[in-house]
Enzyme design. Structure first.
Site, PDB file in Angstrom:
ATOM      1  N   ILE A  43     -18.313  13.764 -59.607  1.00 36.03           N
ATOM      2  CA  ILE A  43     -18.220  13.401 -61.027  1.00 36.03           C
ATOM      3  C   ILE A  43     -19.619  13.117 -61.591  1.00 36.03           C
ATOM      4  O   ILE A  43     -19.932  13.484 -62.730  1.00 36.03           O
ATOM      5  CB  ILE A  43     -17.270  12.191 -61.216  1.00 36.03           C
ATOM      6  CG1 ILE A  43     -15.893  12.498 -60.588  1.00 36.03           C
ATOM      7  CG2 ILE A  43     -17.122  11.845 -62.691  1.00 36.03           C
ATOM      8  CD1 ILE A  43     -14.973  11.295 -60.461  1.00 36.03           C
ATOM      9  N   SER A  63     -10.498   3.195 -61.187  1.00 37.36           N
ATOM     10  CA  SER A  63      -9.507   4.198 -60.785  1.00 37.36           C
ATOM     11  C   SER A  63      -8.111   3.758 -61.199  1.00 37.36           C
ATOM     12  O   SER A  63      -7.803   2.560 -61.225  1.00 37.36           O
ATOM     13  CB  SER A  63      -9.568   4.331 -59.263  1.00 37.36           C
ATOM     14  OG  SER A  63      -8.451   5.025 -58.792  1.00 37.36           O
ATOM     15  N   TYR A 103      -9.588   0.494 -50.467  1.00 43.19           N
ATOM     16  CA  TYR A 103     -10.366   1.212 -51.490  1.00 43.19           C
ATOM     17  C   TYR A 103      -9.978   0.716 -52.875  1.00 43.19           C
ATOM     18  O   TYR A 103     -10.832   0.390 -53.702  1.00 43.19           O
ATOM     19  CB  TYR A 103     -10.136   2.730 -51.378  1.00 43.19           C
ATOM     20  CG  TYR A 103     -10.582   3.477 -52.619  1.00 43.19           C
ATOM     21  CD1 TYR A 103     -11.933   3.631 -52.912  1.00 43.19           C
ATOM     22  CD2 TYR A 103      -9.644   4.003 -53.528  1.00 43.19           C
ATOM     23  CE1 TYR A 103     -12.337   4.283 -54.069  1.00 43.19           C
ATOM     24  CE2 TYR A 103     -10.038   4.655 -54.673  1.00 43.19           C
ATOM     25  CZ  TYR A 103     -11.389   4.794 -54.947  1.00 43.19           C
ATOM     26  OH  TYR A 103     -11.779   5.432 -56.094  1.00 43.19           O
ATOM     27  N   LYS A 142     -12.108  -1.444 -56.112  1.00 43.45           N
ATOM     28  CA  LYS A 142     -12.198  -1.129 -57.543  1.00 43.45           C
ATOM     29  C   LYS A 142     -11.688  -2.314 -58.350  1.00 43.45           C
ATOM     30  O   LYS A 142     -12.267  -2.708 -59.357  1.00 43.45           O
ATOM     31  CB  LYS A 142     -11.375   0.130 -57.870  1.00 43.45           C
ATOM     32  CG  LYS A 142     -11.942   1.398 -57.240  1.00 43.45           C
ATOM     33  CD  LYS A 142     -13.328   1.692 -57.776  1.00 43.45           C
ATOM     34  CE  LYS A 142     -13.985   2.876 -57.119  1.00 43.45           C
ATOM     35  NZ  LYS A 142     -15.389   3.061 -57.490  1.00 43.45           N
TER      36      LYS A 142
HETATM   37  P1  NAD Z   1     -18.380  11.404 -54.614  1.00 41.81           P
HETATM   38  O1  NAD Z   1     -18.222  10.913 -53.215  1.00 41.81           O
HETATM   39  O2  NAD Z   1     -18.568  12.848 -54.840  1.00 41.81           O
HETATM   40  O3  NAD Z   1     -19.551  10.611 -55.347  1.00 41.81           O
HETATM   41  C1  NAD Z   1     -19.940   9.294 -54.975  1.00 41.81           C
HETATM   42  C2  NAD Z   1     -21.429   9.346 -54.667  1.00 41.81           C
HETATM   43  O4  NAD Z   1     -21.894   8.029 -54.332  1.00 41.81           O
HETATM   44  C3  NAD Z   1     -21.765  10.254 -53.498  1.00 41.81           C
HETATM   45  O5  NAD Z   1     -22.757  11.156 -53.931  1.00 41.81           O
HETATM   46  C4  NAD Z   1     -22.298   9.307 -52.410  1.00 41.81           C
HETATM   47  O6  NAD Z   1     -23.291   9.918 -51.638  1.00 41.81           O
HETATM   48  C5  NAD Z   1     -22.815   8.157 -53.256  1.00 41.81           C
HETATM   49  N1  NAD Z   1     -22.840   6.832 -52.621  1.00 41.81           N
HETATM   50  C6  NAD Z   1     -21.849   6.181 -51.969  1.00 41.81           C
HETATM   51  N2  NAD Z   1     -22.254   4.947 -51.611  1.00 41.81           N
HETATM   52  C7  NAD Z   1     -23.538   4.812 -52.032  1.00 41.81           C
HETATM   53  C8  NAD Z   1     -24.501   3.775 -51.961  1.00 41.81           C
HETATM   54  N3  NAD Z   1     -24.239   2.608 -51.357  1.00 41.81           N
HETATM   55  N4  NAD Z   1     -25.718   3.973 -52.513  1.00 41.81           N
HETATM   56  C9  NAD Z   1     -26.015   5.160 -53.122  1.00 41.81           C
HETATM   57  N5  NAD Z   1     -25.141   6.178 -53.223  1.00 41.81           N
HETATM   58  C10 NAD Z   1     -23.911   6.002 -52.683  1.00 41.81           C
HETATM   59  O7  NAD Z   1     -17.100  10.876 -55.440  1.00 41.81           O
HETATM   60  P2  NAD Z   1     -16.657  11.191 -56.931  1.00 41.81           P
HETATM   61  O8  NAD Z   1     -15.333  11.857 -56.850  1.00 41.81           O
HETATM   62  O9  NAD Z   1     -17.767  11.801 -57.696  1.00 41.81           O
HETATM   63  O10 NAD Z   1     -16.390   9.706 -57.436  1.00 41.81           O
HETATM   64  C11 NAD Z   1     -17.332   8.968 -58.179  1.00 41.81           C
HETATM   65  C12 NAD Z   1     -16.767   7.579 -58.408  1.00 41.81           C
HETATM   66  O11 NAD Z   1     -15.512   7.678 -59.078  1.00 41.81           O
HETATM   67  C13 NAD Z   1     -16.499   6.806 -57.118  1.00 41.81           C
HETATM   68  O12 NAD Z   1     -16.833   5.454 -57.323  1.00 41.81           O
HETATM   69  C14 NAD Z   1     -15.009   6.962 -56.935  1.00 41.81           C
HETATM   70  O13 NAD Z   1     -14.459   5.879 -56.204  1.00 41.81           O
HETATM   71  C15 NAD Z   1     -14.513   6.978 -58.366  1.00 41.81           C
HETATM   72  N6  NAD Z   1     -13.212   7.660 -58.545  1.00 41.81           N
HETATM   73  C16 NAD Z   1     -13.057   8.935 -58.087  1.00 41.81           C
HETATM   74  C17 NAD Z   1     -11.824   9.564 -58.239  1.00 41.81           C
HETATM   75  C18 NAD Z   1     -11.594  10.962 -57.711  1.00 41.81           C
HETATM   76  O14 NAD Z   1     -10.426  11.353 -57.556  1.00 41.81           O
HETATM   77  N7  NAD Z   1     -12.626  11.761 -57.461  1.00 41.81           N
HETATM   78  C19 NAD Z   1     -10.748   8.900 -58.862  1.00 41.81           C
HETATM   79  C20 NAD Z   1     -10.962   7.612 -59.332  1.00 41.81           C
HETATM   80  C21 NAD Z   1     -12.215   6.995 -59.168  1.00 41.81           C
HETATM   81  N1  UFG Z   2      -0.525  16.146 -52.019  1.00 45.11           N
HETATM   82  C1  UFG Z   2       0.190  17.056 -51.253  1.00 45.11           C
HETATM   83  N2  UFG Z   2      -0.470  17.714 -50.256  1.00 45.11           N
HETATM   84  C2  UFG Z   2      -1.797  17.532 -49.991  1.00 45.11           C
HETATM   85  C3  UFG Z   2      -2.512  16.594 -50.786  1.00 45.11           C
HETATM   86  C4  UFG Z   2      -1.846  15.921 -51.778  1.00 45.11           C
HETATM   87  O1  UFG Z   2       1.387  17.250 -51.455  1.00 45.11           O
HETATM   88  O2  UFG Z   2      -2.332  18.158 -49.060  1.00 45.11           O
HETATM   89  C5  UFG Z   2       0.168  15.447 -53.119  1.00 45.11           C
HETATM   90  C6  UFG Z   2       0.204  13.941 -52.993  1.00 45.11           C
HETATM   91  O3  UFG Z   2       1.302  13.522 -52.233  1.00 45.11           O
HETATM   92  C7  UFG Z   2       0.249  13.507 -54.463  1.00 45.11           C
HETATM   93  C8  UFG Z   2      -0.535  14.602 -55.191  1.00 45.11           C
HETATM   94  O4  UFG Z   2      -0.545  15.717 -54.303  1.00 45.11           O
HETATM   95  O5  UFG Z   2       1.587  13.556 -54.915  1.00 45.11           O
HETATM   96  C9  UFG Z   2      -1.970  14.201 -55.505  1.00 45.11           C
HETATM   97  O6  UFG Z   2      -2.608  13.753 -54.315  1.00 45.11           O
HETATM   98  P1  UFG Z   2      -4.197  13.550 -54.240  1.00 45.11           P
HETATM   99  O7  UFG Z   2      -4.502  13.143 -52.831  1.00 45.11           O
HETATM  100  O8  UFG Z   2      -4.887  14.732 -54.782  1.00 45.11           O
HETATM  101  O9  UFG Z   2      -4.455  12.361 -55.267  1.00 45.11           O
HETATM  102  P2  UFG Z   2      -3.879  10.878 -55.317  1.00 45.11           P
HETATM  103  O10 UFG Z   2      -3.140  10.720 -56.610  1.00 45.11           O
HETATM  104  O11 UFG Z   2      -3.158  10.526 -54.078  1.00 45.11           O
HETATM  105  O12 UFG Z   2      -5.212   9.998 -55.327  1.00 45.11           O
HETATM  106  C10 UFG Z   2      -6.336  10.299 -56.169  1.00 45.11           C
HETATM  107  C11 UFG Z   2      -7.608   9.820 -55.481  1.00 45.11           C
HETATM  108  C12 UFG Z   2      -7.587   8.310 -55.369  1.00 45.11           C
HETATM  109  C13 UFG Z   2      -7.404   7.717 -56.717  1.00 45.11           C
HETATM  110  C14 UFG Z   2      -6.149   8.247 -57.384  1.00 45.11           C
HETATM  111  C15 UFG Z   2      -6.010   7.749 -58.802  1.00 45.11           C
HETATM  112  O13 UFG Z   2      -7.699  10.388 -54.184  1.00 45.11           O
HETATM  113  O14 UFG Z   2      -8.823   7.877 -54.859  1.00 45.11           O
HETATM  114  O15 UFG Z   2      -6.192   9.674 -57.415  1.00 45.11           O
HETATM  115  O16 UFG Z   2      -7.154   8.020 -59.533  1.00 45.11           O
HETATM  116  F1  UFG Z   2      -7.290   6.371 -56.594  1.00 45.11           F
END
Ligand code: NAD
Ligand code: UFG
Length: 337
Positions: A12, A124, A148, A152
């Protein structure tokens, strides 16, 4: 105006860096590369023709964070850095609490020393826990089901308390729903290490032949087709949401919470079929048992962000599926070509 992106080399963060540069902001990223490649920001530079400097360092280390503020004048921070794998957080809770909470607290300590009051935080939808009532509104009760999620939840609490104690601070807490897809160029995208946990990267690897078959985790949920429903949002819409949140934080003091989602739930089978249609491919799948900890349905009420940030998600599911596959197809090994 320069924005520090912690975790800026990640999924992101890199898409948001691109949006900020295109909107005329300067950026600098601080990332320890624990889940990212420096290549992502190189490609952001290539796409924008602008600099996206990466400082390799750790947000939990006060010296590393201070060094960035010494080197650059920082006007605002977007705090993406964090560990994010739900299952791993159950196995290694202390790693998650230490990394995710220390990073938040170190930033809160260092920023005021450099008169930097503005912070946007990656929270999240997981903080809504097992709420049954949909769509989820920001004022609904919260609570989590895994470490996790609690990192948050506690970070939100810390930031809220800090903002209440110091009226000069401007904090925006963004609760993301399910980001998927990639920049339309296919040059940057999501690059999970190992076997993906999340649905869309898994589907992409099945499409590319890397994985044989998708496991659909349960078809006996109380949903339209029995499979889990989520609020999938294009990562570029999410990135644009950060721009809107940043503008809001630059103009308003205090602390605010916003959902970033589309408000539209899609089931696992909806996603599979939309992916097949968008890319003219077949995704082999079979129904497997439910994944422990999963909930039936989770989707946002995005009204607050629409009204207060003047932002809403624009890209449809077809675009999300097309862009996810475009990235995977062009980068079968992610950034490790
Ligand atoms: P990502 O893992 O691609 O990005 C997180 C980045 O933080 C990585 O580049 C990692 O190297 C860096 N990082 C981790 N710990 C660190 C530290 N102590 N110091 C410096 N860098 C550090 O994940 P993302 O999907 O881009 O997510 C970004 C943020 O959004 C995260 O905080 C994640 O928890 C949150 N989030 C993600 C999702 C999702 O589904 N992708 C959903 C909800 C919230
Ligand atoms: N799913 C499958 N097969 C797979 C993976 C996922 O059926 O191989 C299903 C899950 O059961 C769920 C849906 O697809 O119903 C989405 O699953 P994801 O793992 O893609 O996403 P989640 O909603 O479980 O979780 C994600 C992030 C979390 C975050 C949450 C809300 O992984 O970190 O969205 O933002 F907290």
């Amino acid at each position: 105006m320069r924005v520090l992106l912690t975790g800026g080399a990640g999924y992101i963060g890199s898409h948001t860096a691109l949006c900020l540069l295109e909107a005329g902001y300067d950026v600098v990223a601080l990332d320890n590369l624990s889940n990212a490649s420096p290549e992502a920001l190189k490609r952001v530079e290539e796409l924008t023709g602008k600099k996206a400097p990466l400082i390799v360092g750790d947000c939990t280390n006060e010296k590393d964070v201070t060094a960035v503020f010494e080197q650059y004048k920082i006007d605002a921070v977007i705090h993406f850095a964090g560990l994010k794998a739900v299952g791993e957080s159950v196995a290694k809770p202390l790693d998650y609490y230490q990394n995710n909470l220390d990073a938040t607290m170190v930033l809160c300590r260092v920023m005021p020393r450099y008169n930097c009051d503005v912070l946007v935080f990656s929270s999240s939808a997981t903080v809504y826990g097992t709420n049954q009532e949909m769509p989820l509104r920001e004022d609904f009760p919260t609570g989590c089901t895994n470490p996790y999620g609690w990192t948050k939840w506690i970070s939100e609490r810390i930031l809220t308390d800090v903002a209440h104690a110091d009226p000069t601070r401007s904090f925006v807490l963004l609760r993301y729903f399910n980001p998927i897809g990639a920049h339309e160029s296919g040059r940057i995208g999501e690059d999970p290490s190992g076997i993906p946990n999340n649905l869309m990267p898994y589907i992409c690897q099945v499409a590319s032949g890397k994985l044989q078959q998708l496991g659909v985790f349960g078809n006996d949920y109380p949903t339209r087709d029995g499979t889990g429903e989520r609020d999938y949002i294009h990562v570029m819409d999410l990135a644009e949401g950060h721009l809107a949140a940043l503008k809001y934080a630059l103009e308003n003091k205090g602390v605010e919470i916003f959902n970033l989602g589309t408000g539209v739930p899609y089931s696992v089978l909806d996603i599979v079929h939309a992916f097949e249609k968008a890319n003219d491919l077949t995704i082999p799948y079979r129904i497997t048992p439910r994944r422990p900890g999963d909930i039936a349905t989770c989707y946002a009420d995005p009204k607050r962000a629409t009204e207060m940030l003047h932002w809403s998600a624009k890209r449809d599911l077809n675009t999300m599926c097309r862009d996810a596959w475009n990235w995977q197809k062009q980068n079968p090994k992610g950034y490790n070509e």
